[in-house]
Design a protein around this motif. Sequence first.
Motif, PDB file in Angstrom:
ATOM      1  N   ARG A   1      30.015  -2.692  48.530  1.00  0.00           N
ATOM      2  CA  ARG A   1      30.522  -1.493  47.847  1.00  0.00           C
ATOM      3  C   ARG A   1      31.960  -1.675  47.377  1.00  0.00           C
ATOM      4  O   ARG A   1      32.559  -0.755  46.821  1.00  0.00           O
ATOM      5  N   GLY A   2      32.522  -2.862  47.645  1.00  0.00           N
ATOM      6  CA  GLY A   2      33.863  -3.155  47.171  1.00  0.00           C
ATOM      7  C   GLY A   2      34.960  -2.982  48.195  1.00  0.00           C
ATOM      8  O   GLY A   2      36.144  -3.112  47.868  1.00  0.00           O
ATOM      9  N   LYS A   3      34.604  -2.691  49.449  1.00  0.00           N
ATOM     10  CA  LYS A   3      35.621  -2.509  50.476  1.00  0.00           C
ATOM     11  C   LYS A   3      36.079  -3.855  51.035  1.00  0.00           C
ATOM     12  O   LYS A   3      35.274  -4.770  51.195  1.00  0.00           O
ATOM     13  N   THR A   4      37.379  -3.959  51.310  1.00  0.00           N
ATOM     14  CA  THR A   4      37.931  -5.151  51.961  1.00  0.00           C
ATOM     15  C   THR A   4      37.909  -4.914  53.464  1.00  0.00           C
ATOM     16  O   THR A   4      38.489  -3.931  53.952  1.00  0.00           O
ATOM     17  N   VAL A   5      37.242  -5.803  54.181  1.00  0.00           N
ATOM     18  CA  VAL A   5      36.959  -5.598  55.599  1.00  0.00           C
ATOM     19  C   VAL A   5      37.695  -6.622  56.458  1.00  0.00           C
ATOM     20  O   VAL A   5      37.754  -7.807  56.122  1.00  0.00           O
ATOM     21  N   LEU A   6      38.253  -6.143  57.562  1.00  0.00           N
ATOM     22  CA  LEU A   6      38.758  -7.005  58.632  1.00  0.00           C
ATOM     23  C   LEU A   6      37.792  -6.902  59.800  1.00  0.00           C
ATOM     24  O   LEU A   6      37.470  -5.794  60.246  1.00  0.00           O
ATOM     25  N   LEU A   7      37.333  -8.036  60.277  1.00  0.00           N
ATOM     26  CA  LEU A   7      36.474  -8.078  61.446  1.00  0.00           C
ATOM     27  C   LEU A   7      37.287  -8.698  62.580  1.00  0.00           C
ATOM     28  O   LEU A   7      37.553  -9.889  62.582  1.00  0.00           O
ATOM     29  N   SER A   8      37.720  -7.860  63.517  1.00  0.00           N
ATOM     30  CA  SER A   8      38.519  -8.297  64.662  1.00  0.00           C
ATOM     31  C   SER A   8      37.581  -8.440  65.851  1.00  0.00           C
ATOM     32  O   SER A   8      37.191  -7.452  66.478  1.00  0.00           O
ATOM     33  N   ALA A   9      37.210  -9.679  66.148  1.00  0.00           N
ATOM     34  CA  ALA A   9      36.168  -9.889  67.159  1.00  0.00           C
ATOM     35  C   ALA A   9      36.564 -11.017  68.112  1.00  0.00           C
ATOM     36  O   ALA A   9      37.687 -11.044  68.624  1.00  0.00           O
TER      37      ALA A   9
END
Length: 259
Positions: A179-187
């Motif tokens: 959908r165009g969102k910039t995501v950070l995955l903190s895992a």
Amino acid sequence: MPEHRLFLLRHGEGAWNKENRFCSWVDQKLSEDGVKEAQECGRLLKEMGCQFDMVFTSILSRSVQTAWQVLEVMGLEWVPVVKSWRLNERHYGALIGLNRAEMALNHGEERVKLWRRSYDVTPPPIDESHPFFTEIYNDRRYNSCDIPKENLPRAESLKDVLDRLLPYWDNIIAPEIKRGKTVLLSAHGNSCRALLKHLEGISDSDIAGVTLPTGVPILLELDGDLRPVKPRQLLGDQAKIQAAIKKVEDQGKAKPGGK
């Protein structure tokens, strides 16, 4: 040209990272150095002009705290943070709490490397006699999982991590990116490695050579199908990153007393 950017981040150093123990599902806070790592990561991303629309974390404190520190430094405290057990660290079963170097001394470096780095080797399962069994399975954070608590794993290979992570990626995270969102995955080290294996098509044997240091953001530039259009980028001082990678790799080497 890339259509999307995804940032992966292994949490900052936790107390048991410092002690070289298998932490896994035992809930540990960030160490003092871990807080600094997360803050430095936030400063780096801010200097690069990065902006996030959503953040995904596991339900373990070190993952959540890392996201908080990064967002605070970036002035993005308002960005939604979504948590799921499916992004938890790999469940190391009966190895939880043990010192990696002492294990290498007792069982051999190759066996410990298989437990830590291989794709489909599962460590011995945890049982009710284990000193951390009650702490993990009586924790009410697992009451809200999307599977019954009794069906939660007792030990996992990296393949098992990917199997429980993929539905969450496919149904929850990937649609937000598309959908165009910039995501950070903190895992965690292994949940990030599992996702990298899937996205980059890394072979079952080659994934053993992928090591992620704490607190170092990874940039993935993806096409419309969320496949990488260029090699992953570990962001920051490259000499420091290589030294940090070697430090992680050396954790599984035999040292008397685990020191």
